[in-house]
Design an enzyme around this catalytic site. Structure first.
Site, PDB file in Angstrom:
ATOM      1  N   ARG A  44       2.213 -10.558  -0.963  1.00 38.91           N
ATOM      2  CA  ARG A  44       2.329  -9.547  -2.016  1.00 38.91           C
ATOM      3  C   ARG A  44       3.348  -8.470  -1.693  1.00 38.91           C
ATOM      4  NH1 ARG A  44      -3.552  -6.483  -1.519  1.00 38.91           N
ATOM      5  NH2 ARG A  44      -2.559  -4.646  -2.402  1.00 38.91           N
TER       6      ARG A  44
ATOM      7  N   ARG B 293     -10.437   3.324  -2.006  1.00 33.98           N
ATOM      8  CA  ARG B 293      -9.819   2.668  -0.848  1.00 33.98           C
ATOM      9  C   ARG B 293      -9.961   3.596   0.347  1.00 33.98           C
ATOM     10  NH1 ARG B 293      -5.834   0.933  -4.994  1.00 33.98           N
ATOM     11  NH2 ARG B 293      -5.586  -1.317  -4.822  1.00 33.98           N
TER      12      ARG B 293
ATOM     13  N   CYS C 110     -10.707  -4.851 -10.317  1.00 36.37           N
ATOM     14  CA  CYS C 110     -10.127  -3.601  -9.813  1.00 36.37           C
ATOM     15  C   CYS C 110      -8.693  -3.774  -9.309  1.00 36.37           C
ATOM     16  CB  CYS C 110     -10.984  -3.024  -8.699  1.00 36.37           C
ATOM     17  SG  CYS C 110     -10.963  -4.004  -7.217  1.00 36.37           S
TER      18      CYS C 110
ATOM     19  N   HIS D 160       0.805  -1.217   0.000  1.00 38.46           N
ATOM     20  CA  HIS D 160       0.000   0.000   0.000  1.00 38.46           C
ATOM     21  C   HIS D 160       0.836   1.264   0.000  1.00 38.46           C
ATOM     22  CE1 HIS D 160      -3.022  -3.044   0.626  1.00 38.46           C
ATOM     23  NE2 HIS D 160      -3.774  -2.212  -0.052  1.00 38.46           N
TER      24      HIS D 160
ATOM     25  N   GLU E 235     -11.499 -11.822  -3.371  1.00 40.58           N
ATOM     26  CA  GLU E 235     -10.075 -11.770  -3.062  1.00 40.58           C
ATOM     27  C   GLU E 235      -9.573 -13.062  -2.434  1.00 40.58           C
ATOM     28  OE1 GLU E 235      -8.904  -7.381  -2.184  1.00 40.58           O
ATOM     29  OE2 GLU E 235     -10.313  -7.975  -0.617  1.00 40.58           O
TER      30      GLU E 235
ATOM     31  N   ASN F 215      -5.060  -8.250  -6.684  1.00 38.28           N
ATOM     32  CA  ASN F 215      -3.832  -8.176  -5.867  1.00 38.28           C
ATOM     33  C   ASN F 215      -3.880  -9.216  -4.751  1.00 38.28           C
ATOM     34  OD1 ASN F 215      -3.384  -5.959  -7.413  1.00 38.28           O
ATOM     35  ND2 ASN F 215      -3.924  -4.479  -5.844  1.00 38.28           N
ATOM     36  N   ASP F 216      -5.011  -9.233  -4.067  1.00 35.65           N
ATOM     37  CA  ASP F 216      -5.125 -10.202  -2.976  1.00 35.65           C
ATOM     38  C   ASP F 216      -5.488 -11.587  -3.489  1.00 35.65           C
ATOM     39  OD1 ASP F 216      -4.466  -9.015  -0.486  1.00 35.65           O
ATOM     40  OD2 ASP F 216      -6.182  -7.694  -0.738  1.00 35.65           O
TER      41      ASP F 216
ATOM     42  N   ARG G  59     -15.149   1.052  -0.958  1.00 34.51           N
ATOM     43  CA  ARG G  59     -14.709  -0.199  -0.338  1.00 34.51           C
ATOM     44  C   ARG G  59     -14.564   0.103   1.159  1.00 34.51           C
ATOM     45  NH1 ARG G  59      -9.641  -3.024  -1.036  1.00 34.51           N
ATOM     46  NH2 ARG G  59      -8.492  -1.222  -0.383  1.00 34.51           N
TER      47      ARG G  59
HETATM   48  C1  PEP Z   1      -6.889  -6.033  -4.509  1.00 35.81           C
HETATM   49  O1  PEP Z   1      -6.596  -6.774  -3.560  1.00 35.81           O
HETATM   50  O2  PEP Z   1      -6.740  -6.358  -5.696  1.00 35.81           O
HETATM   51  C2  PEP Z   1      -7.425  -4.696  -4.254  1.00 35.81           C
HETATM   52  C3  PEP Z   1      -7.872  -3.959  -5.239  1.00 35.81           C
HETATM   53  O3  PEP Z   1      -7.396  -4.227  -2.989  1.00 35.81           O
HETATM   54  P1  PEP Z   1      -6.063  -3.717  -2.244  1.00 35.81           P
HETATM   55  O4  PEP Z   1      -4.956  -3.628  -3.251  1.00 35.81           O
HETATM   56  O5  PEP Z   1      -6.386  -2.401  -1.630  1.00 35.81           O
HETATM   57  O6  PEP Z   1      -5.856  -4.788  -1.222  1.00 35.81           O
HETATM   58 MG    MG Z   2      -7.315  -6.274  -1.627  1.00 35.27          MG
END
Ligand code: PEP
Ligand code: MG
Length: 762
Positions: free
Chosen positions: A645, A476, A682, A370, A611, A634-635, A512
């Site tokens: 990650r 976010r 996303c 992040h 996720e 991402n998750d 979110r």
């Molecule tokens: C994800 O996990 O793909 C996502 C969009 O949320 P974040 O990156 O904030 O965990």
């Molecule tokens: Mg996520």
């Protein structure tokens, strides 16, 4: 035996410790005091190294002095290792009769058979062990166990603080100054935020800095005037930063610095330091002593709002000490520089951005962490490298950072620099051209694709509007709040959310709900340290355990959504119950607002983020309950492949086009189509042109991405024929190997670009 006195004496020792800044001497004092109080012939302290799973003798009274650092025990080995393994004391009237006893020749232990060891723990975290020994005729009793336990628990805090403040665990984290750049001249890193920079480096290594400050010879003549000058300098820096951050970012992020300013002039901080200096203490020692005392006090209170101040205090103390000993001029040290750092606070990033930092190189971390996402929002080029030695380069070394390829050049040859500068200019020209985005995105055969923006901080809104985002597919909500110093109230949140809604009039916005934990822990929350934070109390789990906080957020979103197209989605959902529970809370907040007569959105669409793999087998059931799905790749990648990650060491395993990831996404699409549930993607896969044919080929029509990538993705979509996309998707879904999929996707990308080239040429 007066155990209370023993505890008081140990407490006092905390002060001696902060004076001398010597952990060795500190531990030695402890063993001396404990041995005397408990009438023990021997007292020893072992510290535990979690990485090596090993205890090392750090201080002893009574054993041979040479045994320090030499006696080492694995967890479970010997009576000491046993106690730490079981997390329980071991008390033996005749130690050598216990089958776990381990004999070390030459340390002179054999004379002291009566043995008591208690583990030093913080919660269940293993920190070390404390032992006492006497001659056989004087066994230890229950009261001794109690007393030693009390000492151990007091020690746990002190040792943890010491580790934090003095980098007690030197070794792997200590960074040597780099004289010969050698293999550091060129480092291949990973791009976390695009851009180019060529500038002087400034290294931010808090641990090293504190070590340097504390090892300063305190007799060096710092005067009371030096101290006052440093305070004045700190004050003017804070005011500047506050102003710059306030101007540059539309958040209330500058509030962080307001609280630092208040603290700086507080009687208990500035006043106490002045008193000590007037009483003859050297200024650096006075600053450190007062700050340490306050940090300890704050850290011990039950009140989270006060505990959070400990974090601010550390920040402020660093700045003040820096100004005192480094005698910096009142100028920005970040302006036009490339910061090389191990870790930073989000507030650091804000400050650096507001002062015009040229770029960042992190030694560790992941590109989807992040902090990386925030760097992109702030448009700071960031490359992540796995080269901790880089922290040892001297200040002002020139660094070239290429945030397109991830290459970092240290002290580069002039020819490298001129090549890059030319390439950078060429790229900037392309950049200007690409701003000609269209309001509607169509494939080559005219299918409409909706491109929405991911918004991390309000400052992203401008770019999203300029680049014609059709709405916000992911807001976010937590990022504006991790840069603050306290958790915002419902009203604070409402104010931010309302600005977001007003900033995208007439367009859909997906909020979110709070996704903290993992690599996003606001300092003020005092989230417990977890061994596996990404598998721990993160995200929706955290919200469901902290309902009042969750309800505040939901009320704020519902209120901000009045009259707008707002939808709400829950992150990290792992079961149907979780989703239904969260939705019930949302509905009761809505009913409450209705009863209170407060304007709000009545029927927001409610969805989940996909996720966690556990929702995939239940996806048809979710399709019946949820209004929409948003695939957080991402998750999803992290949890499907069990790859952290944020961990650079396993970054090569974090592969978006792993067949399981692609098939999981396809499965979600199929269920959504069948259940007529809207789906969007996303995660950061949506930023990457390479995956577009796959997404379009399986039916994805809504993508939400960082605004920065909108023009590029729009142009790439315009080159794709759905027929080709469907074929490519089928082809990759039939593959079982990562490399084969990678080749197919890359080949398609190459040929589609070649096609463009030929079209232009003809
Ligand atoms: C994800 O996990 O793909 C996502 C969009 O949320 P974040 O990156 O904030 O965990
Ligand atoms: Mg996520």
């Amino acid at each position: 035996m007066d155990h209370l006195k023993l505890l008081c004496d140990i407490g006092e020792l905390n002060w001696i410790f902060s004076d001398r800044a010597s952990t060795k001497a500190f531990l030695q004092r402890i063993v001396g005091i404990v041995a005397t109080h408990m009438r023990a012939d021997v007292c020893s302290i072992y510290l535990f190294d979690e990485g090596k799973c090993e205890l090392t003798l750090k201080a002893t009274k009574g054993l041979h002095p040479d045994s320090v650092e030499r006696v080492r025990l694995k967890l479970g080995e010997g009576l000491v290792g046993l106690a730490l393994q079981q997390l329980e004391p071991v008390c033996e009237p005749v130690a050598s009769t216990n089958p776990h006893f381990k004999f070390f020749p030459g340390i002179l232990e054999e004379r002291y058979e009566s043995f008591l060891v208690v583990p030093i723990l913080r919660g269940t975290a293993r920190i070390g062990a404390l032992t006492v020994q006497r001659q056989q005729d004087y066994p230890f009793g229950d009261k001794d166990v109690l007393a030693l336990r009390a000492v151990a628990s007091q020690l746990a805090n002190i040792i943890e603080n010491a580790r934090l403040l003095f980098s007690l665990q030197e070794g792997p984290r200590a960074v040597e100054a780099v004289d010969d750049l050698g293999d550091l001249r060129f480092i291949k890193g990973r791009v976390a935020s695009e851009g180019f920079a060529f500038a002087e480096a400034v290294v931010v290594d808090r641990e090293r800095f504190l070590g340097q400050v504390l090892s300063l010879d305190v007799d060096r003549s710092y005067t009371a005037d030096d101290f006052r000058r440093a305070v004045a300098l700190t004050e003017s820096q804070l005011r500047n930063v506050q102003k710059l951050v306030g101007e540059k970012l539309s958040e209330d992020a500058s509030l962080i610095f307001a609280s630092h300013l208040l603290m700086l002039r507080d009687r208990s901080f500035f006043g106490a330091m002045t008193e000590l200096i007037e009483a003859g203490e050297s200024p650096p020692a006075a600053v450190f002593k007062v700050a340490k005392h306050l940090i300890d006090l704050f850290a011990q209170t039950e009140d989270p709002y006060i505990r959070e101040k400990a974090h601010d205090l550390k920040d402020l103390t660093m700045r003040l000490l820096g100004n005192l000993v480094a005698e910096r001029e009142n100028e920005s040290i970040w302006h036009g520089r490339i910061v090389v750092a191990r870790d930073l606070f989000p507030s650091d990033l804000l400050q650096m951005s507001s002062e015009g930092v040229a770029g960042l190189v992190f030694v560790g971390g992941g590109v989807t962490s992040h902090l990386s996402i925030l760097a992109r929002s702030l448009r700071i080029p960031l490359v992540i490298v796995d080269a901790p030695r880089l922290l040892g380069i001297s200040e002002k070394t020139m660094v070239l950072l290429d945030g397109e390829t991830g290459n970092v050049y240290v002290d580069p040859h002039p020819s490298v620099v001129s090549n890059f500068q030319a390439a950078h200019l060429a790229r900037a020209a392309v950049q200007a051209e690409k701003e000609s985005v269209q309001s509607i995105t169509l494939t080559a055969d005219g299918t409409r694709i909706h491109l929405l923006a991911n918004i991390n901080i309000l400052a992203d809104l401008k770019g999203a509007r300029e680049l014609q985002a059709e709405g916000i597919g992911l807001y976010r909500t937590e990022l504006p709040f991790i840069v603050r110093s306290t958790f915002p109230s419902e009203e604070d949140q409402y104010a931010v959310y309302r600005r977001l809604v007003e900033g995208m009039p007439g367009r859909p916005i997906a909020f979110r709900t709070l996704d903290i934990g993992g690599d996003k822990v606001p300092p003020y929350l005092h989230h417990p340290t977890e061994h596996n934070p990404f598998l721990g109390l993160r995200s929706l789990r955290f919200c469901l355990q902290n309902r009042p906080m969750f309800a505040d957020q939901l009320r704020a979103i519902l209120r901000a959504g009045a009259g707008a197209q707002v939808s709400i989605m829950f992150p990290m959902v792992s079961s149907l119950e979780e989703f239904l529970e969260a939705r019930d809370i949302l509905f009761s907040c809505r009913d409450e607002l209705a009863r209170e007569g407060i304007p709000h959105i009545h029927g927001p669409r409610v969805g989940i983020m996909i996720e966690i793999p556990s929702v995939v087998d239940l996806i048809d059931d979710f399709a019946r309950e949820a209004d929409f799905f948003s695939i957080g790749t991402n998750d999803l990648i992290q949890y499907t492949l069990a790859v952290d990650r944020t961990n650079e060491k396993v970054a090569n395993l974090y592969v978006a086009h792993h067949p399981s990831v692609l098939r999981t996404i396809r499965r979600v699409m199929d269920a959504a189509r069948y259940g007529r549930t809207e789906v969007s993607v996303c995660g950061e896969m949506a930023n990457d042109e390479k995956y577009l044919p796959f997404f379009l080929g399986i039916g994805v029509r809504i993508l939400s991405l960082d605004p920065l990538y909108l023009p590029r993705v729009q142009r790439a979509i315009a080159r794709i024929h759905l027929e080709d996309a469907t074929r490519i998707a089928q082809e990759v879904l039939a593959q079982t190997r990562v490399d084969a999929i990678g080749r197919i996707l890359e080949e398609y990308q190459r040929t589609s670009l070649r096609g463009i080239g030929q079209a232009i040429a003809s």
